[in-house]
Design an enzyme around this catalytic site. Structure first.
Site, PDB file in Angstrom:
ATOM      1  N   GLY A 283       2.096  -3.229  -0.980  1.00 11.59           N
ATOM      2  CA  GLY A 283       1.134  -2.430  -0.226  1.00 11.59           C
ATOM      3  C   GLY A 283       1.266  -2.676   1.274  1.00 11.59           C
ATOM      4  CE1 TYR A 320      -2.846  -4.907  -7.571  1.00 15.02           C
ATOM      5  CE2 TYR A 320      -2.370  -2.790  -8.584  1.00 15.02           C
ATOM      6  CZ  TYR A 320      -2.486  -3.570  -7.454  1.00 15.02           C
ATOM      7  OH  TYR A 320      -2.251  -3.019  -6.223  1.00 15.02           O
TER       8      TYR A 320
ATOM      9  N   GLY B 103      -1.743   1.292  -5.554  1.00 15.20           N
ATOM     10  CA  GLY B 103      -1.374  -0.060  -5.130  1.00 15.20           C
ATOM     11  C   GLY B 103      -2.301  -0.537  -4.031  1.00 15.20           C
ATOM     12  CB  CYS B 104      -2.642  -3.825  -2.395  1.00 19.01           C
ATOM     13  SG  CYS B 104      -3.248  -4.678  -3.849  1.00 19.01           S
ATOM     14  CB  VAL B 105      -1.868   1.447   0.255  1.00 18.17           C
ATOM     15  CG1 VAL B 105      -0.478   1.091  -0.195  1.00 18.17           C
ATOM     16  CG2 VAL B 105      -2.516   2.413  -0.694  1.00 18.17           C
TER      17      VAL B 105
END
Lengths: 543, 105
Positions: A283, A320, B103-105
């Site tokens: 990310g 996750y 996702g981790c955005v």
């Protein structure tokens, strides 16, 4: 259910299984107060009601409180409801068997058997406190539901237990549907577990509830499962980046960073026999590209032998599975180890990602046979900064900086000092939050919340689960001008998930515009302090 | 999945309001989605970003990095937020008909 004081909250654990329109509601005036200029409730209305069509479709799972994190479509018939209850019961029994709960059976059983109901944990829960102490969010509420089900349906002698203990908790479809949602009202920060004098772990209970729902019923938020671990294991990354896209992006980041620094930054790919394999949260590459660029600049600057991997999941450190499913966790962790073995590296370096640290750095020990040593980027960066391998000039970071402690890295792993050592060396105006270190408060986005925003869930997060952290951030800057947006203040959050939650919280409360509060990682501050750089890496306009 | 209704038409969106099938996107739909994101009128400056996002998505199957978007459309991030109040990922991508970033955005 209206309580004695007019609050809408459950009166007893039994209420969770009784059909009602809504078990709890938090009115905006009940929320924990914030200091000025964030104390005006008209500026921050409460959580918008769920849409009628959402409530109709999701039935009982949408009757927990004001929001819906994942939701289960209401079954068409009572027969379908009964089948779900049976599957839940089967999953419940598996949760307490060694072959099915090979990760956490012992601490789970201890947590079931030994709660003294002292409520020490409740005082430590940021969600409970921020909600104005709504009983639904009391950390023992959820735990007590599972505990009563365990005593009645799993532990030998359960029928007898039920005759003398007036638990009377009926295992209904409504209970199952609401309990699923309730498992997504806790950020797994485990502050409660730390404060429990006996060692009962309500965070683990929540984790294992989520696991039961995922592994037995296939119920999990799409952000964590379909778009998360599944996408990571098939396409390569939870972000949807395949090998070509990630390489293209990293090339862009390297070029951009080289331009800004005035010397070359280059990320090595798939280098056989490198000393270390660096796995960051992918990310970062999309949302906070400087984080990778600065990591690369530091590793290059220190002359270390490192590589990234373009294998499936090799360039995405997220896992996750830690949040909801041990099988998925094992699949991802196994893949990370296999890639490291194939490259023949001496260790894996985990980037600024809290849950990657916890999943790969700790839990993976219970999973992998082929373990590879792992190191935190935080300790590595501390060693580099203190070794003198790179030149830093602290006057380049002369603005107020505070540090957010990611729960997984700090409380749950004990990596407390290295990041502070770095900040003390490079940030003249570094100040701690109160409390900090292992007593920190969660960003509010823990356990996957930062990437979940269906329906009005993001409002719930910003108003309730992130509230305590926001108050702490304001407290850390109380000696500065909170009404002056021109005086830049920096929250250092060395974790992608925390950064996402902090970004959303600062946006929600308008803290950048009102108070000049910005956020970012640790390596950005290090590189911003690097002597001789052509331009500062912190580009306030882009933050 | 819920429906998004505009000008008497319906398209399927997810719980966050992102359209599910990028192929049903057209300018009329973009204008309607813009309203939801607090944009009254899509100007040339908006279209510059929307078109860049669509082209990138068609090529790579994913939304571009925010920094790349800013650099290649020559729009500072601050301006992107002024144009799309809920930001590049939630606002601009939604209007451009891309799926919600994951996702981790």
């Amino acid at each position: 259910m209206p309580g004695a004081n007019g609050k809408q909250q459950p009166r007893s654990v039994r209420d969770i299984g009784r059909r009602s329109e809504r078990l709890a509601h938090v009115a905006v005036e009940e929320l924990m107060p914030l200091p000025a200029p964030y104390d005006v409730s008209e500026d921050f209305p409460g959580i918008a009601p769920l849409k009628d069509e959402t409530r109709a479709r999701y039935g009982a799972s949408a009757t927990l409180d004001d929001t819906l994190a994942a939701g289960i479509p209401q079954p068409a018939t009572e027969e379908d409801e009964r089948k779900i209850v049976e599957a839940f019961l089967s999953g419940l029994r598996k949760l307490f068997s060694r072959e099915n709960n090979w990760t956490f059976l012992q601490p789970l059983v201890l947590s079931m058997e030994h709660c003294a109901r002292c409520q020490t944990c409740a005082a430590d829960c940021p969600v409970f406190e921020a909600s104005g102490r709504n009983e639904l969010y009391r950390p023992t509420f959820r735990a007590e539901v599972l505990r009563r089900l365990y005593f009645r349906h799993v532990k030998p002698g359960g029928a007898w237990y039920n005759t003398f203990h007036s638990s009377g908790l009926e295992l209904t479809y409504d209970l199952v549907a609401r309990l699923f949602e309730l498992a997504y009202r806790c950020t797994l920060c485990r502050r409660c577990a730390q404060s429990c004098p006996i060692g009962v772990d309500n965070g683990l209970i929540t984790h294992d509830l989520r696991k039961l729902f995922s592994q037995e019923l296939g119920w999990a938020p799409k952000e964590l499962h379909n778009k998360g671990t599944v996408q990571q294991l098939t396409l390569g990354s939870s972000t949807g980046m395949n090998k070509l896209v990630v390489k293209d992006n990293i090339e862009f980041i390297d070029e951009d960073m080289s331009e800004r620094l005035g010397w070359e930054v280059k990320t090595p790919w798939d280098v056989q026999g490198a000393d270390m394999l660096v796995i960051e949260n992918a990310g970062e590459f999309l949302a906070w590209p400087e984080n990778h660029g600065c990591t690369a600049a530091i590793l290059n600057g220190a002359g270390l032998s490192w590589t990234m991997s373009s294998e499936i999941a090799g360039y995405d450190g997220v896992n996750y599975g830690l949040f909801y499913d041990d099988v998925q966790l094992a699949r991802v962790a196994t893949r990370h180890f296999r890639i490291a073995k194939q490259l023949g590296v001496k260790k894996i370096v985990m980037g600024e990602c809290g849950h990657e640290h916890k999943a790969l750095g700790v839990i993976a020990d219970r999973v992998g046979l082929d373990l590879v040593p792992r190191e935190s980027l935080l300790t590595l960066v501390r060693d580099i900064v203190y070794s003198g391998a790179i030149n830093v000039d602290p006057s380049r970071n002369d603005f107020p900086v505070t540090l957010h402690d990611p729960c997984n890295i700090v409380r749950n792993m004990g990596i407390v000092q290295p990041q502070r050592d770095v900040l003390r060396k490079i940030c003249p105006q570094f100040r701690e939050m109160t409390p900090h270190g292992i007593r920190n408060y969660c960003c509010g986005g823990g356990s996957g919340f930062a990437i979940m925003s269906p329906n009005n869930f993001e409002q719930w997060r910003n108003l309730i689960s992130s509230r305590k952290k926001f108050a702490q951030i304001l407290g850390a800057f109380a000696d500065t001008e909170l009404n002056d947006p021109e005086q830049k203040k920096y929250v250092c959050a060395p974790c992608s998930n925390c950064k996402g939650a902090i970004r959303d919280m600062l946006d929600f409360y308008g803290a950048k515009e009102k108070s000049g509060i910005y956020y970012g990682g640790l390596v950005e501050l290090v590189v911003n302090a690097m002597a001789g750089a052509a331009e500062p890496i912190l580009d306030w306009e882009m933050m | 999945m819920p429906d998004f209704e505009y000008n008497g038409k319906k398209v399927v969106v997810d719980e966050d309001g992102f359209i599910q099938d990028p192929d049903v996107w057209n300018e009329e739909l973009a204008n309607a989605l813009a309203q939801v994101e607090g944009v009254d009128q899509l100007t040339d400056e908006h279209w510059n970003i929307v078109n860049y996002l669509r082209n990138y998505y068609q090529q790579f199957g994913i939304a571009p990095m925010v920094r790349k978007l800013c650099k290649e459309t020559k729009t500072p991030l601050k301006r992107v937020y002024e144009l799309f109040p809920s930001g590049p990922a939630k606002g601009a991508c939604k209007v451009a008909g891309l799926p919600k970033p994951t996702g981790c955005v």
